[in-house]
Structures are given as structure tokens and as C-alpha cells.
Design a protein around this motif. Structure first.
Motif, mmCIF file in Angstrom:
data_model
loop_
_atom_site.group_PDB
_atom_site.id
_atom_site.type_symbol
_atom_site.label_atom_id
_atom_site.label_comp_id
_atom_site.label_asym_id
_atom_site.label_seq_id
_atom_site.Cartn_x
_atom_site.Cartn_y
_atom_site.Cartn_z
ATOM 1 N N UNK A 1 0.843 -1.184 0.000
ATOM 2 C CA UNK A 1 0.000 0.000 0.000
ATOM 3 C C UNK A 1 0.879 1.235 0.000
ATOM 4 N N UNK A 2 0.560 2.176 -0.871
ATOM 5 C CA UNK A 2 1.379 3.372 -0.991
ATOM 6 C C UNK A 2 0.660 4.610 -0.460
ATOM 7 N N UNK B 1 -3.001 11.929 0.779
ATOM 8 C CA UNK B 1 -4.043 11.214 0.061
ATOM 9 C C UNK B 1 -5.178 10.868 1.007
ATOM 10 N N UNK C 1 -11.323 1.931 3.758
ATOM 11 C CA UNK C 1 -10.237 0.956 3.662
ATOM 12 C C UNK C 1 -10.648 -0.385 4.273
ATOM 13 N N UNK D 1 -4.026 9.478 6.943
ATOM 14 C CA UNK D 1 -3.616 8.672 5.805
ATOM 15 C C UNK D 1 -2.930 7.390 6.281
ATOM 16 N N UNK E 1 -5.527 5.052 7.618
ATOM 17 C CA UNK E 1 -6.256 4.423 6.515
ATOM 18 C C UNK E 1 -5.423 3.311 5.895
ATOM 19 N N UNK E 2 -4.134 3.573 5.750
ATOM 20 C CA UNK E 2 -3.244 2.564 5.185
ATOM 21 C C UNK E 2 -3.150 1.355 6.103
ATOM 22 N N UNK F 1 -5.869 -1.508 5.928
ATOM 23 C CA UNK F 1 -5.819 -2.626 4.980
ATOM 24 C C UNK F 1 -4.719 -3.621 5.315
#
Lengths: 266, 307
Positions: free
Chosen positions: A87-88, A94, A108, A162, A165-166, A169
Motif C-alpha cells: 500500500x502506498x 491522500x 479501507x 492517511x 487508513x493505510x 488494509x
């Protein structure tokens, strides 16, 4: 000195990206060891972000291979790479600006629920994810902002969101593109602490300009110059390399050294 | 709760409206309102500007009209088949269009819609310039005669409510959440593992199907399917309706459609009939320049600032 067999989560083999008449990434062999915070540094235009775009397939490599956990992922679509656990983040924070902070994290979490195409059901069924989402917000210190519209958050908090959110996942490998760029002093500290915290149990590859942050966080550093790898190693090795000093670090590295010396002295 | 009250009030208004206004006019407003809502699902909630929605409106209209004239199907079945035809066309167009973004998306939809227009112009079953005239309304379920305008109006109202409900539900569904995320930041949605084109495609199909539903219903109301509905002017008009009412608001397109249809009806009857396109153009310019969020968007802003 024989090294034990190393466990690389991500490897590139002769990765190359040529735009018309210009090779942005030139024959890069990158090896990211599992569990490391690996920093990618280099002067502007060295191809750091292009490497990120290639790894996540936002750009197609001209030649070369990308291996994730030993599997060739060179041909996969960006969303498929994400589903593999890579995941970026992006240079510009973002987030989904007009959704609430809670909804950002929930998006997510939602994918694995398998209901993301269900247009005939009420979004209320997503409320069962709220507890998990709030827990993730707590882990980055945003629990008090769950119902805020994201656009109203400060820049540092957007970056924290962010990251939450990352994390939602459960990535095996996080790619962070300049996580502290454009931040004030306080936010830089906040975000680098956060990166340190979330780096447990996972691998992080980050592009970073702020050498204070790199010297504090990175286990391994790769220096890019004009699209090619100049040198690799830990901070001490890399910063002592005269070519690196000349190409990029120069005064910035000296400043870090100076500051460290001052810290020791005081 | 407040929303519920407003909706009930509007429903009551719609139920008693035919006592004051001509039912066919009201039915026309509802058909265009549904069309605009379907269009807005794509523009307002997926951020995709289609410039070819007339193709779906017209396809629904022609298929339903043809079936009513030639097949002896009951109207509800003819409408369902018309809607499915629109969905199918939308599935094909969507597949081609969602790969492109912004102006290119708009251009692809326009080009495909022009193909459809020339097909209907040339195909023998549409009667070309004359259109399908004298389409019978038939009897609903074979039981309820729709030739009475008032009965027809309540049938249209029922269809409208069903379509409006579905759009509302889609917007507030797990799918709608992903759609909004894609509209807000497509790259981020991709990097979280969403195949954004598949979501855009599904939104496109739902929007096309509901536009065709509006077209099918409209054909029964006017007992006519004509080239006007597939012409690119119609694709432009629905953009105007949506913009005037408020893009990305659930109720905006209904108000916008009501406004435009009313204006057209009054102007075309009076001395200003020749200037109708100039006046609509002026409305468009004023709307885009000074109140971009449309009537409903403006009201919501006013409410936020003053209460």
C-alpha cells in the motif's frame, strides 16, 4: 564474513523506466529486507517517486522485474498490487477530503467485507466497522476527530489519517512518499514517531528529504542519482560516502552531524 | 427525521398536484426529473460527465414504443424491457467510456450517442423523422386502463418514486461510499485495492438503466417516441437541468427538471417561443457563473450560514 540468508519482501531486478529520450529509472536492483524501514533518498529528479510509481504500477516499467515475496508482480494492475498488501501513500496527502475522518478509514476496512458493489443495501451495515475504525484512529491520535470533515483537518493530522487508513488494509509493505514534506517542526516529530510506531511487524519503504527523519528512522538507505543507485547502506555508511556528500547531502548532512555533536556535548 | 418530513410533504404535494395542474404536464416533469436524477448519479456522485445520456433515454423510449405498437405486451413489461435495453447499451458504452477521464470521457459518450442517433434515424422501425406515433398506453397488468391522464400520472409518479428511491439508496449504500471515495481521490481508492473502473462501470449501468426507464415512461405519457429524445440537444438539456437544480444533491435535479420543463412549456406557447434557446443559454451562463451549486446547493448554503 558470511551473511545469513536474508529475507527480502520486495526485490527489483534491472528495473528501468525510459520516457521519450530520458531514462528516469535506470537498471535499479532494489532489495528491501523484511521488517526494515528502508529509505530512498536522492536529489530532486533522481527518480524516487518514479520508482514508487513503478512498484505500485501507476507507471509501466520499460523493462525489469518486480518481485514481492518472491512472486513476480510486474504484470499486475495497481489495485491488484494493493490487494497483495503493498500500500502506498502519495506526496500530497491522500485523503478523501469531503468524507468524514471515520469514513476515510472505513473505506479501507470496507473492501474485505465484500459488499462494496452492493448498491441496494443501506450504508448502515457499514456501522459494524466503526469500532475497528475508531481503534485505528486512536492508534494515530485522531479519535477526537472521527466526525470531522477531513478537509478541515490540519496538514499533519491529514497525514496521520492517511497512515491510519493505510494501516486499515493491514499492509505487509507500506510505501510512504515524503511523509513529512511541507510540515512544521511539531508535525514532523509527530509523524516520524508514528512511522516508528507502525513499523513494528511490517516493512516500510519511504522516500524522504528530511535527513533528520532518515537518520532517526531508517535501517537501510538507498541513494538514487539520475535514476541509478549510487550507494546503499546504513546512515553512517551512506553519509560518510564522499560521492553522496558531493551529489546530495553536502551541507544538510553536516548540519545533522553538527546537531548530533551538540546534543552529545550538552 | 427532518428529511422524512420533507419527503412526506413533497409526496402529499405530488398527490394533490393534478387538482391544480395538467396531469400530462406533471407526468412530463416527473419523467425528466427521473432522467436528471439518473444523470446526476453519474455526475454528482461518481464525478463522470456523460454527454451521451440521450442515447439511453431514447433507447428506452423506442424499445417500449415498438413493443407497445407491435407485441401486445402490457405496459409494465414493455417498460421493463425498455429499461433493460438501456442497461445493456449502458453496459457496452460504459465499458468503453470509463477507461477515459474528464473531457475524453465526455467525448467518448458523445460519439457513441451520435452513433445511436444515426442508427435510429436510419432504422426502419423508428419511422425516421416522424417517430413512432400513436403508441397505445395499454392497460397496466392487463387490468388498469392507462388512457386516462390522471391514472397515467399516478402510474408515472409510482415509477418516479421507485427510481428516486433506488438512486437515493445507491448513493447511501456501501457501493455509494466507494463511489464517493473514487470521486474524491481516485488514485487513493486504487491504492487501497479498489478496481475503480469496475465501480464507475456499475454506476454507469445503473444511471443508463434509470435514464431508459424515464424514456420508456415518457413514451407512454406522450404516446410518442421521436428523434428529439436521442438528439444530442437532449444530452445537453439534462446537464442544464442538473446544474440548475444542484449537482451532487439528491433533490436538485428534480427541481432543475421542473424549472426547465416549466420554462420551456410557457415560453414555447408565448411570443418568446423563438428565443427559447437563447433564454436557456442565458440561464445556463448565469447558473455556471454565479450559482454553481444550483438551487438546492444554494439553499443548503443559506441554511448553513443562517441557522
Amino acid at each position: 564474513m558470511t551473511q545469513p540468508a536474508q529475507d527480502f519482501i520486495l526485490e527489483t531486478q534491472n528495473l528501468t523506466k525510459a520516457f521519450k529520450g530520458f531514462t528516469a529509472v535506470d537498471d535499479v536492483n532494489l532489495k528491501i529486507q523484511r521488517g526494515h524501514i528502508h529509505a530512498l533518498i536522492g536529489p530532486n529528479g533522481a527518480g524516487k517517486t518514479t520508482v514508487f510509481n513503478l512498484l505500485t504500477k501507476f507507471l509501466q516499467p520499460t523493462s525489469g522485474k518486480i518481485l514481492f515475496n518472491g512472486d513476480d508482480i510486474t504484470a499486475l494492475e495497481p489495485a491488484a498490487i494493493a490487494r497483495k498488501g503493498v500500500i502506498r501513500s502519495f506526496q500530497i496527502s491522500a485523503v478523501f477530503p469531503h468524507l468524514s475522518v471515520l469514513e476515510n478509514v472505513r473505506i479501507a476496512l470496507q473492501r474485505k467485507e465484500g459488499n462494496s458493489f452492493h448498491f441496494w443495501r443501506s450504508e448502515k451495515i457499514l456501522n459494524r466497522l466503526n469500532e475497528q475504525a475508531v481503534a485505528l484512529l486512536e492508534s494515530v491520535g485522531l479519535e477526537g476527530f472521527a466526525n470531522t470533515t477531513t478537509v478541515d483537518l490540519s496538514y499533519g493530522r491529514k497525514r496521520a489519517l492517511e497512515i491510519a487508513t493505510t494501516l486499515a488494509v493491514e499492509p505487509e509493505l507500506m510505501l510512504l512518499d515524503e511523509p513529512t514534506q511541507g510540515m512544521g517542526h511539531e508535525d514532523v516529530g509527530l509523524v516520524s514517531d508514528l512511522i516508528k510506531k507502525v513499523s513494528k511487524d511490517r516493512t516500510i519503504l519511504m522516500v524522504e528529504h528530511n535527513l533528520h527523519v532518515v537518520s532517526k528512522l531508517a535501517d537501510q538507505i538507498t541513494v538514487l542519482q539520475r535514476g541509478a543507485i549510487l550507494t546503499e547502506g546504513d546512515y553512517a555508511t551512506v553519509s560518510a560516502d564522499p560521492r553522496v556528500r558531493e551529489a546530495y547531502m553536502g551541507t544538510a548532512a553536516d548540519e545533522v552531524e553538527q546537531e548530533k555533536n551538540e546534543e552529545v556535548a550538552s | 427525521m427532518n428529511n422524512m418530513k420533507i419527503n412526506l410533504f413533497l409526496l402529499a404535494l405530488a398527490l394533490i398536484a393534478p387538482t391544480v395542474l395538467y396531469p400530462v404536464f406533471l407526468a412530463k416533469v416527473l419523467c425528466f426529473a427521473l432522467f436528471a436524477c439518473a444523470f446526476n448519479l453519474l455526475l454528482g456522485f461518481a464525478g463522470l460527465l456523460s454527454f451521451g445520456h440521450a442515447a439511453f433515454l431514447g433507447t428506452g423510449g423506442y424499445v417500449t414504443g415498438y413493443l407497445m405498437v407491435n407485441s401486445g405486451l402490457t405496459p409494465e413489461l414493455a417498460i421493463i424491457v425498455g429499461t433493460l435495453a438501456g442497461a445493456l447499451l449502458g453496459a457496452v458504452f460504459g465499458k468503453l467510456a470509463v477507461k477515459r477521464e474528464g473531457i475524453y470521457f465526455a467525448m467518448v459518450t458523445l460519439a457513441l450517442a451520435q452513433l445511436v442517433f444515426f442508427f435510429y434515424l436510419q432504422a426502419p422501425f423508428t419511422n425516421g423523422e416522424d417517430g413512432l406515433q400513436g403508441v397505445p398506453r395499454g392497460a397496466l397488468f392487463g387490468l388498469i386502463d392507462l388512457s386516462d391522464n390522471l391514472v397515467m400520472y399516478y402510474f408515472v409518479l409510482t415509477i418516479f418514486i421507485a427510481g428516486y428511491w433506488l438512486i437515493n439508496r445507491t448513493v447511501h449504500s456501501p457501493f455509494g461510499q466507494v463511489l464517493k471515495a473514487i470521486r474524491e481521490n481516485e488514485d487513493r481508492a486504487t491504492s487501497l485495492g479498489y478496481d475503480v473502473n469496475q465501480y464507475k462501470w456499475l454506476a454507469f449501468v445503473i444511471s443508463a438503466a434509470l435514464a431508459a426507464l424515464a424514456g420508456s415512461t415518457k413514451t407512454l405519457v406522450f404516446e410518442l417516441a421521436s428523434l428529439t429524445d436521442v438528439h444530442w440537444h437532449m444530452s445537453g438539456e439534462v446537464i442544464l437541468m442538473t446544474l440548475v437544480g444542484g449537482v451532487g444533491t439528491i433533490f436538485g435535479p428534480v427541481l432543475g427538471a421542473g424549472f426547465i420543463v416549466t420554462m420551456q412549456n410557457y415560453l414555447s406557447g408565448g411570443e418568446l417561443g423563438n428565443y427559447i434557446h437563447i433564454i436557456m443559454g442565458a440561464v445556463f451562463v448565469v447558473c455556471v457563473l454565479s450559482f454553481r451549486s444550483g438551487i438546492v446547493g444554494q439553499l443548503m448554503k443559506f441554511k448553513r450560514n443562517n441557522f
